[in-house]
Design a protein around this motif. Structure first.
Motif, PDB file in Angstrom:
ATOM      1  N   ALA A 118       0.817  -1.213   0.000  1.00  0.00           N
ATOM      2  CA  ALA A 118       0.000   0.000   0.000  1.00  0.00           C
ATOM      3  C   ALA A 118       0.847   1.257   0.000  1.00  0.00           C
ATOM      4  O   ALA A 118       0.395   2.317  -0.429  1.00  0.00           O
ATOM      5  N   HIS A 119       2.064   1.150   0.491  1.00  0.00           N
ATOM      6  CA  HIS A 119       2.911   2.343   0.584  1.00  0.00           C
ATOM      7  C   HIS A 119       3.409   2.769  -0.795  1.00  0.00           C
ATOM      8  O   HIS A 119       4.067   2.004  -1.486  1.00  0.00           O
ATOM      9  N   ALA A 120       3.068   3.968  -1.199  1.00  0.00           N
ATOM     10  CA  ALA A 120       3.463   4.450  -2.524  1.00  0.00           C
ATOM     11  C   ALA A 120       4.917   4.867  -2.518  1.00  0.00           C
ATOM     12  O   ALA A 120       5.411   5.433  -1.544  1.00  0.00           O
ATOM     13  N   ALA A 121       5.621   4.565  -3.610  1.00  0.00           N
ATOM     14  CA  ALA A 121       6.993   5.025  -3.746  1.00  0.00           C
ATOM     15  C   ALA A 121       7.009   6.537  -3.817  1.00  0.00           C
ATOM     16  O   ALA A 121       6.020   7.166  -4.182  1.00  0.00           O
ATOM     17  N   ASP A 122       8.144   7.136  -3.470  1.00  0.00           N
ATOM     18  CA  ASP A 122       8.217   8.599  -3.424  1.00  0.00           C
ATOM     19  C   ASP A 122       7.862   9.232  -4.771  1.00  0.00           C
ATOM     20  O   ASP A 122       7.119  10.204  -4.823  1.00  0.00           O
ATOM     21  N   THR A 123       8.420   8.710  -5.857  1.00  0.00           N
ATOM     22  CA  THR A 123       8.150   9.292  -7.176  1.00  0.00           C
ATOM     23  C   THR A 123       6.681   9.156  -7.533  1.00  0.00           C
ATOM     24  O   THR A 123       6.059  10.097  -8.037  1.00  0.00           O
ATOM     25  N   LEU A 124       6.113   8.002  -7.259  1.00  0.00           N
ATOM     26  CA  LEU A 124       4.703   7.797  -7.555  1.00  0.00           C
ATOM     27  C   LEU A 124       3.828   8.698  -6.689  1.00  0.00           C
ATOM     28  O   LEU A 124       2.821   9.239  -7.152  1.00  0.00           O
ATOM     29  N   ALA A 125       4.217   8.875  -5.415  1.00  0.00           N
ATOM     30  CA  ALA A 125       3.459   9.768  -4.535  1.00  0.00           C
ATOM     31  C   ALA A 125       3.535  11.209  -5.037  1.00  0.00           C
ATOM     32  O   ALA A 125       2.540  11.950  -5.016  1.00  0.00           O
ATOM     33  N   LYS A 126       4.705  11.598  -5.500  1.00  0.00           N
ATOM     34  CA  LYS A 126       4.902  12.939  -6.054  1.00  0.00           C
ATOM     35  C   LYS A 126       4.023  13.151  -7.285  1.00  0.00           C
ATOM     36  O   LYS A 126       3.367  14.187  -7.441  1.00  0.00           O
ATOM     37  N   ILE A 127       4.015  12.147  -8.167  1.00  0.00           N
ATOM     38  CA  ILE A 127       3.216  12.237  -9.385  1.00  0.00           C
ATOM     39  C   ILE A 127       1.727  12.308  -9.040  1.00  0.00           C
ATOM     40  O   ILE A 127       0.978  13.117  -9.602  1.00  0.00           O
ATOM     41  N   ALA A 128       1.316  11.465  -8.091  1.00  0.00           N
ATOM     42  CA  ALA A 128      -0.095  11.435  -7.702  1.00  0.00           C
ATOM     43  C   ALA A 128      -0.534  12.775  -7.105  1.00  0.00           C
ATOM     44  O   ALA A 128      -1.613  13.283  -7.405  1.00  0.00           O
ATOM     45  N   ALA A 129       0.326  13.341  -6.248  1.00  0.00           N
ATOM     46  CA  ALA A 129      -0.018  14.607  -5.595  1.00  0.00           C
ATOM     47  C   ALA A 129      -0.135  15.742  -6.602  1.00  0.00           C
ATOM     48  O   ALA A 129      -1.009  16.618  -6.482  1.00  0.00           O
ATOM     49  N   ALA A 130       0.742  15.741  -7.602  1.00  0.00           N
ATOM     50  CA  ALA A 130       0.734  16.809  -8.606  1.00  0.00           C
ATOM     51  C   ALA A 130      -0.257  16.525  -9.739  1.00  0.00           C
ATOM     52  O   ALA A 130      -0.572  17.418 -10.528  1.00  0.00           O
ATOM     53  N   ASN A 131      -0.734  15.263  -9.801  1.00  0.00           N
ATOM     54  CA  ASN A 131      -1.567  14.800 -10.917  1.00  0.00           C
ATOM     55  C   ASN A 131      -0.877  15.052 -12.252  1.00  0.00           C
ATOM     56  O   ASN A 131      -1.508  15.360 -13.255  1.00  0.00           O
ATOM     57  N   LYS A 132       0.454  14.899 -12.225  1.00  0.00           N
ATOM     58  CA  LYS A 132       1.245  15.150 -13.430  1.00  0.00           C
ATOM     59  C   LYS A 132       2.532  14.345 -13.392  1.00  0.00           C
ATOM     60  O   LYS A 132       3.195  14.254 -12.356  1.00  0.00           O
ATOM     61  N   MET A 133       2.893  13.784 -14.535  1.00  0.00           N
ATOM     62  CA  MET A 133       4.163  13.084 -14.706  1.00  0.00           C
ATOM     63  C   MET A 133       4.940  13.792 -15.806  1.00  0.00           C
ATOM     64  O   MET A 133       4.407  14.035 -16.890  1.00  0.00           O
ATOM     65  N   THR A 134       6.190  14.131 -15.512  1.00  0.00           N
ATOM     66  CA  THR A 134       7.011  14.843 -16.501  1.00  0.00           C
ATOM     67  C   THR A 134       8.083  13.916 -17.043  1.00  0.00           C
ATOM     68  O   THR A 134       8.863  13.341 -16.282  1.00  0.00           O
ATOM     69  N   VAL A 135       8.084  13.763 -18.359  1.00  0.00           N
ATOM     70  CA  VAL A 135       9.014  12.839 -19.013  1.00  0.00           C
ATOM     71  C   VAL A 135       9.851  13.591 -20.045  1.00  0.00           C
ATOM     72  O   VAL A 135       9.431  14.609 -20.586  1.00  0.00           O
ATOM     73  N   ALA A 136      11.040  13.061 -20.293  1.00  0.00           N
ATOM     74  CA  ALA A 136      11.988  13.717 -21.195  1.00  0.00           C
ATOM     75  C   ALA A 136      11.902  13.145 -22.602  1.00  0.00           C
ATOM     76  O   ALA A 136      11.447  12.021 -22.815  1.00  0.00           O
ATOM     77  N   TYR A 137      12.371  13.940 -23.548  1.00  0.00           N
ATOM     78  CA  TYR A 137      12.610  13.450 -24.893  1.00  0.00           C
ATOM     79  C   TYR A 137      13.827  14.164 -25.463  1.00  0.00           C
ATOM     80  O   TYR A 137      14.216  15.231 -24.993  1.00  0.00           O
ATOM     81  N   ARG A 138      14.457  13.535 -26.451  1.00  0.00           N
ATOM     82  CA  ARG A 138      15.584  14.138 -27.152  1.00  0.00           C
ATOM     83  C   ARG A 138      15.107  14.651 -28.504  1.00  0.00           C
ATOM     84  O   ARG A 138      14.155  14.125 -29.072  1.00  0.00           O
ATOM     85  N   GLU A 139      15.791  15.650 -29.016  1.00  0.00           N
ATOM     86  CA  GLU A 139      15.366  16.244 -30.282  1.00  0.00           C
ATOM     87  C   GLU A 139      16.037  15.609 -31.494  1.00  0.00           C
ATOM     88  O   GLU A 139      15.534  15.744 -32.616  1.00  0.00           O
TER      89      GLU A 139
END
Length: 298
Positions: free
Chosen positions: A23-44
């Motif tokens: 049940a314990h959410a990982a820190d990154t997942l908790a961060k994403i859940a709290a912000a309701n946003k996931m930020t991902v990278a891409y290369r040009e």
């Protein structure tokens, strides 16, 4: 970002991993859940891994891995409408943007090595490559000894700088390294004769060549120096999040979807010029599909 469809097997793997983490959410997942946003990278310009096929339209093999991971995160958090932010990164800023929490995931053409592992975590390796040379045909350059005293373009922030510098010192070649700010800039240094060669991971050189102004005028030459694995970068010390990401990639490998993605991006014609890279899967990658590993380069 348009999410590619995941196979039932991959979603099942992600769901199983979610159950195993408790049940314990990982820190990154908790961060994403709290912000309701996931930020991902891409290369040009990391063809065929992550590159632009039109304004703000990243495509590529690693982009498909990113899409699969995003889909699993949405399922894990029960947030089908989770906002996904896209951020272009360079070889120089990709690691700081993971370590400072700006990015939640970077899947591009990043070498998994022990030095970087001090600052970030790496998922299961998804490619293996070595440093080779892109040169103009007729330039008389067939391998590194032909570059004695000459200018060689290398992209800033890549492991190739250290690899070529050490080789030059060991072999007394006195190679003059000229830094490009990104891969397209390094290619321009070669095309404009400000460098005799462009040293980079061989697969990136094949991709850049196929999408250059005059592909027939360029060739990839030289022995491969220091074969290294590519892997997605994650925030460090977050085992639950790493388990989820590893589960997605392993699921793709075990289901056969990974092989299909490889064929799509490395063997078939791809945008923007509808030309194939034409690089069969290496023995190292085949072995890694059979026994998935996140082992770093030294």
């Amino acid at each position: 970002m348009k999410l590619s469809a995941l196979t039932t097997a991959v979603l099942a793997v992600a769901a199983a991993l979610a159950a195993c983490t408790g049940a314990h959410a990982a820190d990154t997942l908790a961060k994403i859940a709290a912000a309701n946003k996931m930020t991902v990278a891409y290369r040009e310009s990391s063809v065929p891994f992550s590159y632009l096929d039109g304004p703000e339209k990243p495509v590529g093999f690693s982009v498909e891995l990113t899409n699969a991971i995003v889909a699993a995160v949405k399922q894990k958090l029960g947030k089908p409408n989770l906002e996904v932010g896209l951020m272009a990164v360079t070889s120089q800023n990709r690691i700081p943007l993971i370590t400072n929490g700006t990015l939640d995931l970077e899947c591009g053409s990043t070498t998994n090595n022990s030095a970087r592992a001090k600052d970030v975590a790496f998922a299961i390796n998804h490619f293996y490559t070595g440093t080779r040379l892109l040169v103009k045909k007729g330039a008389g350059i067939k391998d590194y000894p032909d570059l004695k005293g000459k200018k060689v373009a290398i992209t800033t922030g890549t492991t190739n700088v250290q690899v070529v510098r050490k080789y030059s010192t060991d072999k007394n070649l006195d190679i003059d390294i000229v830094m490009g700010k990104d891969h397209s800039d390094s290619l321009l240094l070669l095309e404009s004769d400000r460098a005799t060669a462009f040293a980079m991971d061989d697969i990136l050189l094949y991709g850049l060549k196929s999408n250059s102004k005059t592909p027939a005028d360029l060739e990839v030459v030289g022995e491969a120096l220091q074969v290294e694995p590519y892997a997605c970068m994650l925030p460090k010390d977050d085992p639950q999040y790493k388990a989820l990401v590893d589960g997605v990639i392993t699921g793709l490998m075990k289901s056969g979807q990974f092989d299909k993605l490889y064929d799509k991006w490395f063997m078939q014609p791809i945008a923007p010029k509808n030309l194939p890279i034409g690089l069969p899967m290496s023995k190292e990658l085949k072995d890694n599909i059979m026994t998935p590993s996140d082992k770093p380069a030294t």
